[in-house]
Scaffold this motif. Structure first.
Motif, mmCIF file in Angstrom:
data_model
loop_
_atom_site.group_PDB
_atom_site.id
_atom_site.type_symbol
_atom_site.label_atom_id
_atom_site.label_comp_id
_atom_site.label_asym_id
_atom_site.label_seq_id
_atom_site.Cartn_x
_atom_site.Cartn_y
_atom_site.Cartn_z
ATOM 1 N N UNK A 159 -0.249 -10.208 12.648
ATOM 2 C CA UNK A 159 -1.590 -9.645 12.602
ATOM 3 C C UNK A 159 -1.992 -9.347 11.164
ATOM 4 N N UNK A 160 -3.273 -9.571 10.871
ATOM 5 C CA UNK A 160 -3.796 -9.248 9.542
ATOM 6 C C UNK A 160 -4.057 -7.745 9.449
ATOM 7 N N UNK A 161 -3.486 -7.087 8.455
ATOM 8 C CA UNK A 161 -3.698 -5.643 8.280
ATOM 9 C C UNK A 161 -3.290 -5.235 6.871
ATOM 10 N N UNK A 162 -3.871 -4.144 6.425
ATOM 11 C CA UNK A 162 -3.511 -3.518 5.152
ATOM 12 C C UNK A 162 -2.576 -2.360 5.489
ATOM 13 N N UNK A 163 -1.366 -2.378 4.949
ATOM 14 C CA UNK A 163 -0.375 -1.364 5.319
ATOM 15 C C UNK A 163 -0.797 0.055 4.913
ATOM 16 N N UNK A 164 -1.777 0.153 4.029
ATOM 17 C CA UNK A 164 -2.269 1.491 3.630
ATOM 18 C C UNK A 164 -3.235 2.055 4.666
ATOM 19 N N UNK A 165 -3.750 1.183 5.542
ATOM 20 C CA UNK A 165 -4.744 1.598 6.543
ATOM 21 C C UNK A 165 -4.451 0.883 7.860
ATOM 22 N N UNK A 166 -3.480 1.380 8.587
ATOM 23 C CA UNK A 166 -3.080 0.734 9.849
ATOM 24 C C UNK A 166 -3.927 1.292 10.992
ATOM 25 N N UNK A 167 -5.238 1.102 10.863
ATOM 26 C CA UNK A 167 -6.194 1.782 11.744
ATOM 27 C C UNK A 167 -6.019 1.425 13.216
ATOM 28 N N UNK A 168 -5.521 0.215 13.508
ATOM 29 C CA UNK A 168 -5.383 -0.211 14.899
ATOM 30 C C UNK A 168 -4.117 0.346 15.563
ATOM 31 N N UNK A 169 -3.250 0.955 14.767
ATOM 32 C CA UNK A 169 -1.995 1.439 15.337
ATOM 33 C C UNK A 169 -2.087 2.932 15.643
ATOM 34 N N UNK A 170 -1.820 3.312 16.883
ATOM 35 C CA UNK A 170 -1.872 4.726 17.231
ATOM 36 C C UNK A 170 -0.775 5.533 16.533
ATOM 37 N N UNK A 171 -1.033 6.803 16.393
ATOM 38 C CA UNK A 171 -0.041 7.728 15.862
ATOM 39 C C UNK A 171 1.198 7.708 16.759
ATOM 40 N N UNK A 172 2.351 7.769 16.141
ATOM 41 C CA UNK A 172 3.641 7.877 16.849
ATOM 42 C C UNK A 172 3.827 6.781 17.901
ATOM 43 N N UNK A 173 3.589 5.530 17.498
ATOM 44 C CA UNK A 173 3.707 4.409 18.434
ATOM 45 C C UNK A 173 4.847 3.447 18.088
ATOM 46 N N UNK A 174 5.515 3.664 16.949
ATOM 47 C CA UNK A 174 6.503 2.709 16.446
ATOM 48 C C UNK A 174 7.894 3.343 16.413
ATOM 49 N N UNK A 175 8.891 2.598 16.923
ATOM 50 C CA UNK A 175 10.280 3.083 16.879
ATOM 51 C C UNK A 175 10.953 2.786 15.549
ATOM 52 N N UNK A 176 10.741 1.565 15.043
ATOM 53 C CA UNK A 176 11.397 1.138 13.808
ATOM 54 C C UNK A 176 10.377 0.441 12.918
ATOM 55 N N UNK A 177 10.187 0.962 11.713
ATOM 56 C CA UNK A 177 9.351 0.296 10.713
ATOM 57 C C UNK A 177 10.279 -0.324 9.670
ATOM 58 N N UNK A 178 9.941 -1.533 9.224
ATOM 59 C CA UNK A 178 10.802 -2.236 8.264
ATOM 60 C C UNK A 178 9.974 -2.779 7.110
ATOM 61 N N UNK A 179 10.465 -2.543 5.913
ATOM 62 C CA UNK A 179 9.818 -3.036 4.693
ATOM 63 C C UNK A 179 10.887 -3.656 3.803
ATOM 64 N N UNK A 180 10.661 -4.893 3.415
ATOM 65 C CA UNK A 180 11.504 -5.539 2.398
ATOM 66 C C UNK A 180 10.585 -6.052 1.299
ATOM 67 N N UNK A 181 10.432 -5.250 0.257
ATOM 68 C CA UNK A 181 9.679 -5.704 -0.908
ATOM 69 C C UNK A 181 8.191 -5.398 -0.906
ATOM 70 N N UNK A 182 7.650 -4.842 0.192
ATOM 71 C CA UNK A 182 6.213 -4.568 0.218
ATOM 72 C C UNK A 182 5.857 -3.388 -0.671
ATOM 73 N N UNK A 183 6.604 -2.299 -0.527
ATOM 74 C CA UNK A 183 6.398 -1.173 -1.447
ATOM 75 C C UNK A 183 6.651 -1.623 -2.887
ATOM 76 N N UNK A 184 7.681 -2.440 -3.075
ATOM 77 C CA UNK A 184 8.011 -2.937 -4.416
ATOM 78 C C UNK A 184 6.826 -3.655 -5.058
ATOM 79 N N UNK A 185 6.079 -4.397 -4.232
ATOM 80 C CA UNK A 185 4.958 -5.183 -4.764
ATOM 81 C C UNK A 185 3.777 -4.317 -5.194
ATOM 82 N N UNK A 186 3.786 -3.047 -4.791
ATOM 83 C CA UNK A 186 2.704 -2.132 -5.193
ATOM 84 C C UNK A 186 3.006 -1.448 -6.526
ATOM 85 N N UNK A 187 4.205 -1.679 -7.035
ATOM 86 C CA UNK A 187 4.658 -0.915 -8.209
ATOM 87 C C UNK A 187 4.561 -1.772 -9.469
ATOM 88 N N UNK A 188 3.947 -1.209 -10.477
ATOM 89 C CA UNK A 188 3.923 -1.857 -11.798
ATOM 90 C C UNK A 188 3.847 -0.751 -12.851
#
Length: 215
Positions: free
Chosen positions: A108-137
């Motif tokens: 799905x197309x989404x901006x991880x800073x604004x996950x508007x379509x996802x309800x609060x407390x709906x996810x068991x496991x969130x996984x990030x490999x390199x996404x936070x890293x790509x925001x850093x400079x």
């Protein structure tokens, strides 16, 4: 740092990734930035398979999934409730078509800073490999304001969508002492554990962070 930092700054924009993913050829990932599924399997074994086995059917969220092979690797292990979000429409389209037959993974197309379509407390496991890293400079000792703003918005969204007993698994190539302050931004209160993920073939270590909400 000059040009390399300008290059790093481009990583935070979808246009850079659209261009990159538009060059995809057949089955080869264009940008498994680091650590594919096989290389992460021992981390997942400790931090996912043993704690949330596939038969518990956890809801998995891949944040900035790109064309990584991790969702498919987890699907083959039996995880059949996965959502992969990315801000590149090109890679979302590419992966949706490539794996259309795999019921249990949605792209799905989404901006991880604004996950508007996802309800609060709906996810068991969130996984990030390199996404936070790509925001850093910029300076790791004193990150620019836009880095702090972007990363804080993102981390707070992860906390919002994660169940109270959920877990956020984050794999990074950056040094832990620079990452911890970003993970512990205002509006969060994580219990933070960390594994060192050596790869055996070099002395370069990756780090796997395990974040849970304080009870």
């Amino acid at each position: 740092m000059g040009s390399s930092d300008e290059e790093n700054e481009r990583l935070a924009h979808p246009e850079f990734w659209d261009q990159r993913y538009a060059q995809a050829e057949g089955d080869r990932p264009t940008h498994e930035w680091f650590r594919n599924f096989v290389e992460l399997e021992s981390f997942f074994d400790r931090r996912l398979f043993k704690t949330r086995s596939p038969d518990t059917n956890p809801t998995l969220l891949h944040l900035g999934s790109g064309d990584s092979d991790v969702p498919v690797g987890l699907w083959e292990k039996g995880y059949k409730d996965q959502l992969c979000v990315d801000f590149s429409t090109i890679v979302v389209d590419l992966m949706s078509k490539k794996h259309y037959s795999m019921e249990g993974i949605k792209w799905k197309h989404a901006d991880v800073r604004h996950l508007d379509d996802l309800p609060e407390k709906s996810i068991d496991v969130a996984f990030d490999k390199g996404t936070l890293d790509a925001m850093i400079h910029g300076s790791p000792w004193n990150p620019p304001d836009n880095v702090k703003d972007n990363t804080s918005q993102y981390i707070r969204e992860v906390k919002r969508v994660l169940k109270d007993d959920g877990v956020f698994l984050y794999v990074t190539y950056r040094q832990p002492h620079f990452i911890r302050p970003l993970l512990g931004c205002e509006g969060t209160d994580w219990e933070i554990d960390m594994d060192i993920l050596g790869d055996g073939s070099s002395s370069f270590a990756y780090h796997g962070f395990i974040l849970t909400k304080r009870s």
